[in-house]
Motif scaffolding. Structure first.
Motif, PDB file in Angstrom:
ATOM      1  N   LEU A   1      -9.820   1.141  -6.316  1.00  0.00           N
ATOM      2  CA  LEU A   1      -9.359   0.710  -4.995  1.00  0.00           C
ATOM      3  C   LEU A   1      -7.982   1.294  -4.708  1.00  0.00           C
ATOM      4  CD1 LEU A   1     -10.452  -3.015  -5.157  1.00  0.00           C
ATOM      5  CD2 LEU A   1     -11.181  -1.397  -3.409  1.00  0.00           C
ATOM      6  N   GLN A   2      -7.844   1.836  -3.532  1.00  0.00           N
ATOM      7  CA  GLN A   2      -6.583   2.443  -3.131  1.00  0.00           C
ATOM      8  C   GLN A   2      -5.483   1.389  -3.007  1.00  0.00           C
ATOM      9  OE1 GLN A   2      -9.612   3.251  -2.025  1.00  0.00           O
ATOM     10  NE2 GLN A   2      -9.727   5.286  -1.120  1.00  0.00           N
TER      11      GLN A   2
ATOM     12  N   TYR B   1      -3.784   0.676  -0.526  1.00  0.00           N
ATOM     13  CA  TYR B   1      -3.710  -0.040   0.759  1.00  0.00           C
ATOM     14  C   TYR B   1      -4.786  -1.122   0.891  1.00  0.00           C
ATOM     15  CZ  TYR B   1      -6.771   4.004   1.816  1.00  0.00           C
ATOM     16  OH  TYR B   1      -7.739   4.976   1.781  1.00  0.00           O
ATOM     17  N   CYS B   2      -5.130  -1.698  -0.247  1.00  0.00           N
ATOM     18  CA  CYS B   2      -6.108  -2.794  -0.278  1.00  0.00           C
ATOM     19  C   CYS B   2      -5.352  -4.064  -0.649  1.00  0.00           C
ATOM     20  CB  CYS B   2      -7.154  -2.461  -1.328  1.00  0.00           C
ATOM     21  SG  CYS B   2      -8.341  -3.761  -1.610  1.00  0.00           S
TER      22      CYS B   2
ATOM     23  N   ASP C   1     -13.927  -6.265   5.539  1.00  0.00           N
ATOM     24  CA  ASP C   1     -14.335  -4.964   5.020  1.00  0.00           C
ATOM     25  C   ASP C   1     -13.955  -4.788   3.547  1.00  0.00           C
ATOM     26  OD1 ASP C   1     -15.266  -4.334   7.523  1.00  0.00           O
ATOM     27  OD2 ASP C   1     -13.420  -3.330   8.151  1.00  0.00           O
ATOM     28  N   SER C   2     -12.837  -5.362   3.175  1.00  0.00           N
ATOM     29  CA  SER C   2     -12.365  -5.183   1.800  1.00  0.00           C
ATOM     30  C   SER C   2     -13.261  -5.936   0.822  1.00  0.00           C
ATOM     31  CB  SER C   2     -10.922  -5.663   1.681  1.00  0.00           C
ATOM     32  OG  SER C   2     -10.127  -5.014   2.654  1.00  0.00           O
TER      33      SER C   2
ATOM     34  N   LYS D   1      -0.360  -8.821   2.877  1.00  0.00           N
ATOM     35  CA  LYS D   1      -0.303  -7.445   3.353  1.00  0.00           C
ATOM     36  C   LYS D   1      -1.675  -6.788   3.186  1.00  0.00           C
ATOM     37  CE  LYS D   1       2.583  -3.320   3.102  1.00  0.00           C
ATOM     38  NZ  LYS D   1       2.489  -3.042   4.546  1.00  0.00           N
ATOM     39  N   PHE D   2      -2.025  -5.942   4.100  1.00  0.00           N
ATOM     40  CA  PHE D   2      -3.294  -5.213   4.132  1.00  0.00           C
ATOM     41  C   PHE D   2      -4.488  -6.086   4.497  1.00  0.00           C
ATOM     42  CE2 PHE D   2      -0.755  -2.927   0.822  1.00  0.00           C
ATOM     43  CZ  PHE D   2      -0.423  -1.842   1.630  1.00  0.00           C
TER      44      PHE D   2
ATOM     45  N   ASP E   1      -6.632  -7.190   7.164  1.00  0.00           N
ATOM     46  CA  ASP E   1      -6.895  -6.836   8.560  1.00  0.00           C
ATOM     47  C   ASP E   1      -7.219  -8.023   9.471  1.00  0.00           C
ATOM     48  OD1 ASP E   1      -6.447  -4.284   7.802  1.00  0.00           O
ATOM     49  OD2 ASP E   1      -8.515  -3.589   7.998  1.00  0.00           O
ATOM     50  N   PRO E   2      -8.181  -8.864   9.107  1.00  0.00           N
ATOM     51  CA  PRO E   2      -8.569  -9.913  10.070  1.00  0.00           C
ATOM     52  C   PRO E   2      -7.388 -10.773  10.503  1.00  0.00           C
ATOM     53  CG  PRO E   2     -10.075  -9.879   8.181  1.00  0.00           C
ATOM     54  CD  PRO E   2      -8.970  -8.928   7.867  1.00  0.00           C
TER      55      PRO E   2
ATOM     56  N   ALA F   1      -4.153  -9.963  10.303  1.00  0.00           N
ATOM     57  CA  ALA F   1      -3.137  -9.174  11.000  1.00  0.00           C
ATOM     58  C   ALA F   1      -3.537  -8.949  12.461  1.00  0.00           C
ATOM     59  CB  ALA F   1      -2.935  -7.843  10.292  1.00  0.00           C
ATOM     60  N   PHE F   2      -4.823  -8.821  12.715  1.00  0.00           N
ATOM     61  CA  PHE F   2      -5.275  -8.638  14.097  1.00  0.00           C
ATOM     62  C   PHE F   2      -5.062  -9.901  14.931  1.00  0.00           C
ATOM     63  CE2 PHE F   2      -7.825  -4.758  13.203  1.00  0.00           C
ATOM     64  CZ  PHE F   2      -7.481  -4.042  14.344  1.00  0.00           C
ATOM     65  N   ASP F   3      -5.185 -11.057  14.309  1.00  0.00           N
ATOM     66  CA  ASP F   3      -5.041 -12.307  15.066  1.00  0.00           C
ATOM     67  C   ASP F   3      -3.590 -12.710  15.274  1.00  0.00           C
ATOM     68  OD1 ASP F   3      -7.630 -12.753  15.654  1.00  0.00           O
ATOM     69  OD2 ASP F   3      -7.929 -14.475  14.334  1.00  0.00           O
ATOM     70  N   TYR F   4      -2.717 -12.217  14.416  1.00  0.00           N
ATOM     71  CA  TYR F   4      -1.338 -12.696  14.470  1.00  0.00           C
ATOM     72  C   TYR F   4      -0.700 -12.602  15.867  1.00  0.00           C
ATOM     73  CZ  TYR F   4       3.685 -12.467  14.228  1.00  0.00           C
ATOM     74  OH  TYR F   4       5.015 -12.623  14.523  1.00  0.00           O
TER      75      TYR F   4
ATOM     76  N   GLU G   1       5.137 -11.880   5.508  1.00  0.00           N
ATOM     77  CA  GLU G   1       4.069 -11.042   4.979  1.00  0.00           C
ATOM     78  C   GLU G   1       4.348 -10.795   3.505  1.00  0.00           C
ATOM     79  OE1 GLU G   1       1.743  -7.275   6.862  1.00  0.00           O
ATOM     80  OE2 GLU G   1       3.691  -6.859   5.982  1.00  0.00           O
TER      81      GLU G   1
ATOM     82  N   ASP H   1      -0.559  -1.561   9.004  1.00  0.00           N
ATOM     83  CA  ASP H   1      -1.673  -1.309   8.092  1.00  0.00           C
ATOM     84  C   ASP H   1      -3.028  -1.369   8.788  1.00  0.00           C
ATOM     85  OD1 ASP H   1       0.096  -1.140   5.883  1.00  0.00           O
ATOM     86  OD2 ASP H   1       0.224  -3.327   5.882  1.00  0.00           O
ATOM     87  N   LEU H   2      -3.022  -1.665  10.071  1.00  0.00           N
ATOM     88  CA  LEU H   2      -4.312  -1.750  10.785  1.00  0.00           C
ATOM     89  C   LEU H   2      -4.797  -0.360  11.189  1.00  0.00           C
ATOM     90  CD1 LEU H   2      -3.546  -4.847  13.038  1.00  0.00           C
ATOM     91  CD2 LEU H   2      -5.067  -4.762  11.056  1.00  0.00           C
TER      92      LEU H   2
ATOM     93  N   LYS I   1     -12.390  -7.350  15.746  1.00  0.00           N
ATOM     94  CA  LYS I   1     -11.073  -7.878  16.080  1.00  0.00           C
ATOM     95  C   LYS I   1     -10.453  -7.107  17.250  1.00  0.00           C
ATOM     96  CE  LYS I   1      -9.888 -10.865  14.263  1.00  0.00           C
ATOM     97  NZ  LYS I   1     -10.386 -12.219  14.634  1.00  0.00           N
TER      98      LYS I   1
ATOM     99  N   PHE J   1     -12.566   2.523   0.825  1.00  0.00           N
ATOM    100  CA  PHE J   1     -12.747   1.767  -0.418  1.00  0.00           C
ATOM    101  C   PHE J   1     -14.146   2.083  -0.928  1.00  0.00           C
ATOM    102  CE2 PHE J   1      -9.656  -1.719   1.242  1.00  0.00           C
ATOM    103  CZ  PHE J   1      -8.615  -0.818   1.110  1.00  0.00           C
TER     104      PHE J   1
ATOM    105  N   TYR K   1     -13.521   6.220  -4.618  1.00  0.00           N
ATOM    106  CA  TYR K   1     -13.261   6.569  -6.023  1.00  0.00           C
ATOM    107  C   TYR K   1     -14.553   6.450  -6.834  1.00  0.00           C
ATOM    108  CZ  TYR K   1      -8.184   6.202  -5.085  1.00  0.00           C
ATOM    109  OH  TYR K   1      -6.911   6.362  -4.609  1.00  0.00           O
TER     110      TYR K   1
END
Ligand code: SF4
Ligand code: SF4
Lengths: 395, 414
Positions: A75-76, A78-79, A108-109, A345-346, A348-349, A351-354, A372, B90-91, B130, B360, B363
């Motif tokens: 996993l990168q 940014y996860c 997604d993660s 951090k990272f 998405d769900p 962060a979109f609602d914030y 964060e 990060d989005l 979203k 993701f 790798y």
């Protein structure tokens, strides 16, 4: 002298704190003693009742916060730390006691974690529960029911048991007892913030995701009862002493909103800054236990219906303003003076609602603050200063 | 050695001008919809556009808009604006750029035309849900969600019923917003044209099986716009026929996308929109051609599930089983199939900060390919629109090193 109940209460809370220090250790011991199978779960949409009904033990996975080494290869960077941390734990053998794992579909993660886990973790059965994303249509409801029925069969096959309706009803009753008790404790905490430390509230809630559910149901019920007694006692004492008590300024009332919070220290730092958490909208808080399951209808349908009615998670859809409406209602109900957003951090769900949640609170005249966090809280002093500034600012 | 102007001229794809014409006309059409009384729907790239065409609704693609923002290098600026609005850096940068454009009519084309409705299919990611919620609140227009449960290890009966049922909901939604009945005859025609367009697109991509490949992934990124945007129209079919004919001609004449193609590579993930030229020249300078990619082929991947004679009926499955909505192992299988089909020497993967469901698992795909095919892979860290995540020096070094590996392999085999 501390009354008997008080010591008992303290002991119970201490037990939860101890378990939280080493959840894996607890579950390993529990497994050895009870012979129960352990099924790891992610997120509050994992149908725990069905796992319980299958005679297994549901265990919520968070990631122990150890340094990421092995997960790096999958996993990168940014996860989110939850997904990377959980993968690190299992690859490093810290979750070897798991018999299986259940992935409800949320973000997604998690979706990709499920695949990566399936491909890299042998000796642990793997089930996906691909929940609907929209929760406000008849079709989605039917799909949710169908899907949970399928899960019931699949899980039974993996565990070699047949899950009867009675098993499900028993499990639902235990789940409801836990939820009802947590609701009572949260209610009290909102009424009288000083009755229970925030970190204790956190420990009690988290323990419900780790401990033997029958035991924790009783524990939480007792805690609720003792707190209620304590509260009643204090208000009597309080009115008798009226006017004589040294007045300490009441803490500023704060609601926490966000995703997964596994940072008990944050409660303490808020308290030291002069605030108190009187309610939350967290995956690890009220979203976990809000809403009871109807005990009198078809059990699978009832489980589905609780998910459909429950406060929505940002990875799910039920109308365009559902979460903001709830958050504003919650702050009113709890008479909160401010909201602290606690976001990973990272993620998405969330962060979109914030921005829209923030805007709704702004319109309602509720000040907010955003925190964060990647995997660890920021340096102690820095956080303290920020909380103090926020607490000072709110009315 | 600098290439002769004449040879360079010969390699230019002639239909490009036509394509630009079509896209310009399309955007003018969309932007004047208010005057012409047509309705506009914003739709996700993996969404079912054919019913919109059948209802005379103009489909507009915020993702295509995002790509334009990226290509015109306005990404970083717009992303920063979104961040100032409270959206985390990060989005997904498509979402950030689009959200920042909406209130100020910003971006390369002065904003997208105002939508009358939003259609969101989550088969590509959770981000679009979203993002569309944000826009539905902003524009105060109805939102339809086509929920396509991810097929980790297959397409369950339950999911099949659920998605199929939603096609009916979608039609009811359109009838309500448009205030007219759905035309079931028209959708049959549109469906046929859509399938025809997808087949042509596949054939165009397949011309890259030839050596040298007449078309590269970089060309495909550009010509993709029609199959995304105007799928189901005769215009798209006509255009792709032209493009296919041109590609066949190039094959006959031995004209390659890269002057002297030596290495054939496969690209994974979205393009780096603001650097397509740089990247394409960089690879070409090493005689390497990106002959195929997982991204542009996603718009014909559903062909295996489509039933031309029951377009509406098979639509559900086509949308639920696209490339991004399957498990990582199945994705790896498809990459390997493509690697065989286009006979590639290596794989270039764009680890794209913006797109978590695409990135993701890369790798693991990389490892599976290495184990099962022994193919070398290169991982490039970047972002499709936000140029702040692009480190030229680092990427250049990595590409050079990768080509050295390919050279070494070639020599060892030679
Ligand atoms: S919802 Fe957010 S915190 Fe939870 S797993 Fe997904 S990205 Fe991570
Ligand atoms: S780039 Fe990825 S995250 Fe963004 S909209 Fe496309 S599929 Fe979704």
């Amino acid at each position: 002298m501390i009354p008997y109940e008080e010591t008992k209460l303290m002991k119970q809370i201490e037990e939860c704190h101890q378990i939280l220090k080493d959840p894996n250790g607890y579950v390993k011991r529990f497994k050895a003693e009870s012979g129960r199978k352990v099924v790891g779960t992610f997120c509050s949409y994992a149908p725990e009742e069905i796992i319980l009904a299958a005679g297994a033990h549901p265990f919520r996975l968070f990631g122990s916060g150890e340094k990421i080494r092995l997960a790096e290869a999958h996993l990168q960077s940014y996860c989110c730390s939850l997904v990377r941390g959980a993968l690190e734990d299992v690859l490093d053998g810290r979750l070897a006691f798991l018999d299986g794992v259940v992935f409800p579909h949320t973000c997604d993660s998690i979706q990709r974690l499920s695949d990566i886990w399936r491909l890299n973790v042998p000796d642990c059965f793997h089930l996906d529960v691909v929940l609907p994303v929209k929760l406000d249509t008849d079709g989605a409801r039917q799909y949710m029911i169908d899907l949970l029925k399928r899960f019931r069969v699949e899980l039974g096959e993996k565990l070699g048991v047949r899950i009867s309706d009675d098993d499900l009803r028993d499990a639902i009753r235990i789940g409801n007892r836990i939820r009802a008790a947590l609701m009572r404790i949260y209610h009290l905490k909102g009424e009288r913030p000083e009755i229970l430390d925030g970190s204790d509230l956190y420990a009690l809630t988290r323990a419900a995701m780790i401990m033997d559910r029958t035991m924790v149901a009783s524990l939480l019920e007792e805690v609720a009862e003792e707190l209620e007694k304590k509260s009643a006692g204090q208000s009597v004492a309080g009115s008798a002493q009226k006017g004589t008590a040294i007045s300490v300024p009441a803490p500023k009332r704060i609601v926490l909103s966000g995703g997964v919070c596994n940072q008990p220290d944050i409660y303490t730092i808020i308290e030291e800054a002069g605030g108190a958490v009187v309610g939350d909208d967290l995956c690890t808080g009220s979203r976990y236990f809000s809403g009871l399951i109807d005990e009198n209808t078809d059990p699978v349908t009832a489980i589905a219906d609780r998910y459909l009615a429950r406060v929505v998670c940002p990875a799910k859809h039920r109308g365009l303003t559902d979460r903001a409406d709830h958050l504003v209602r919650l702050t009113r109900e709890k008479q909160a003076q401010g909201v602290i957003f606690f976001l990973l951090k990272f993620c998405d769900p969330h962060a979109f609602d914030y921005p829209y949640l923030n805007e709704a609170l702004d319109r309602a005249g509720v000040p907010t603050m955003l925190l964060e966090v990647e995997d660890r809280l920021p340096a102690d002093g820095q956080l303290r200063t920020r909380f103090e500034a926020f607490v000072e600012m709110i009315q | 050695m600098a290439e002769k102007d004449e040879a360079k001229e010969k390699r230019k794809i002639k239909t490009v001008a036509k394509m630009k014409e079509i896209m310009t006309a399309y955007y003018i059409d969309a932007k004047t919809a208010v005057q012409t009384g047509k309705k506009v729907a914003w739709i996700t790239s993996g969404g079912p556009v054919e019913p919109l065409i059948a209802m005379d609704v103009i489909p507009v693609y915020p993702e295509n808009h995002g790509a334009m923002v990226g290509a015109s290098k306005m990404g970083a600026d717009l992303c920063e604006k979104a961040e100032a609005m409270g959206y985390s850096s990060d989005l997904c940068s498509y979402a950030r750029a689009d959200i920042a454009c909406a209130p100020v009519n910003g971006g390369p084309i002065g904003g997208l035309p105002r939508p009358d409705m939003l259609v969101c299919c989550n088969n590509i990611c959770g981000t679009v849900l979203k993002w569309y919620e944000v826009q539905a609140r902003f524009f105060k227009v109805p939102l339809f969600i086509l929920d396509t449960p991810v097929c980790h290890t297959g397409y369950s009966e339950e999911a099949k019923r659920y998605v199929k049922g939603q096609i009916g909901e979608y039609i009811a939604f359109l009838e309500k917003v448009c205030g007219k009945r759905f035309d079931y005859d028209r959708i049959k025609e549109v469906g046929k044209l859509s399938v025809q367009g997808q087949r042509l697109w596949q054939e165009i991509l397949d011309t890259a099986m030839n050596r040298p490949a007449p078309i590269s992934a970089f060309d495909a990124f550009f010509h993709l716009a029609l199959i995304v945007t105007l799928r189901g129209t005769g215009q798209t079919v006509d255009y792709y026929k032209m493009l296919l004919a041109e590609m066949q001609e190039r094959v006959a004449e031995g004209i390659g996308a890269v002057p002297s193609e030596k290495y054939r590579l496969l690209w994974d993930n979205l393009p780096v929109w603001y650097r397509t030229k740089w990247l394409s020249e960089k690879f070409a300078s090493h005689d390497a051609c990106l002959v195929a990619d997982t991204y542009t082929s996603a718009w014909c991947g559903a062909l295996r599930y489509v039933d031309e004679n029951d377009f509406l009926g098979s639509m559900a499955e086509c949308h639920a089983r696209i490339y991004l909505n399957i498990g990582v192992d199945e994705m790896a299988m498809q990459v390997m199939e493509m690697a065989d089909k286009y006979d590639v020497d290596g794989i270039v993967m764009h680890s794209n900060r913006s797109c978590k469901p695409y990135s993701f698992g890369q790798y693991d795909i990389q490892r599976i390919i290495r184990e099962q095919k022994g193919l070398p892979t290169l991982m490039i860290e970047a972002d499709m629109v936000d140029e702040r995540s692009f480190s030229e020096g680092q990427i250049e070094t990595r590409i050079d090193a990768f080509i050295e590996v390919l050279k070494g392999k070639n020599q060892a085999m030679g």
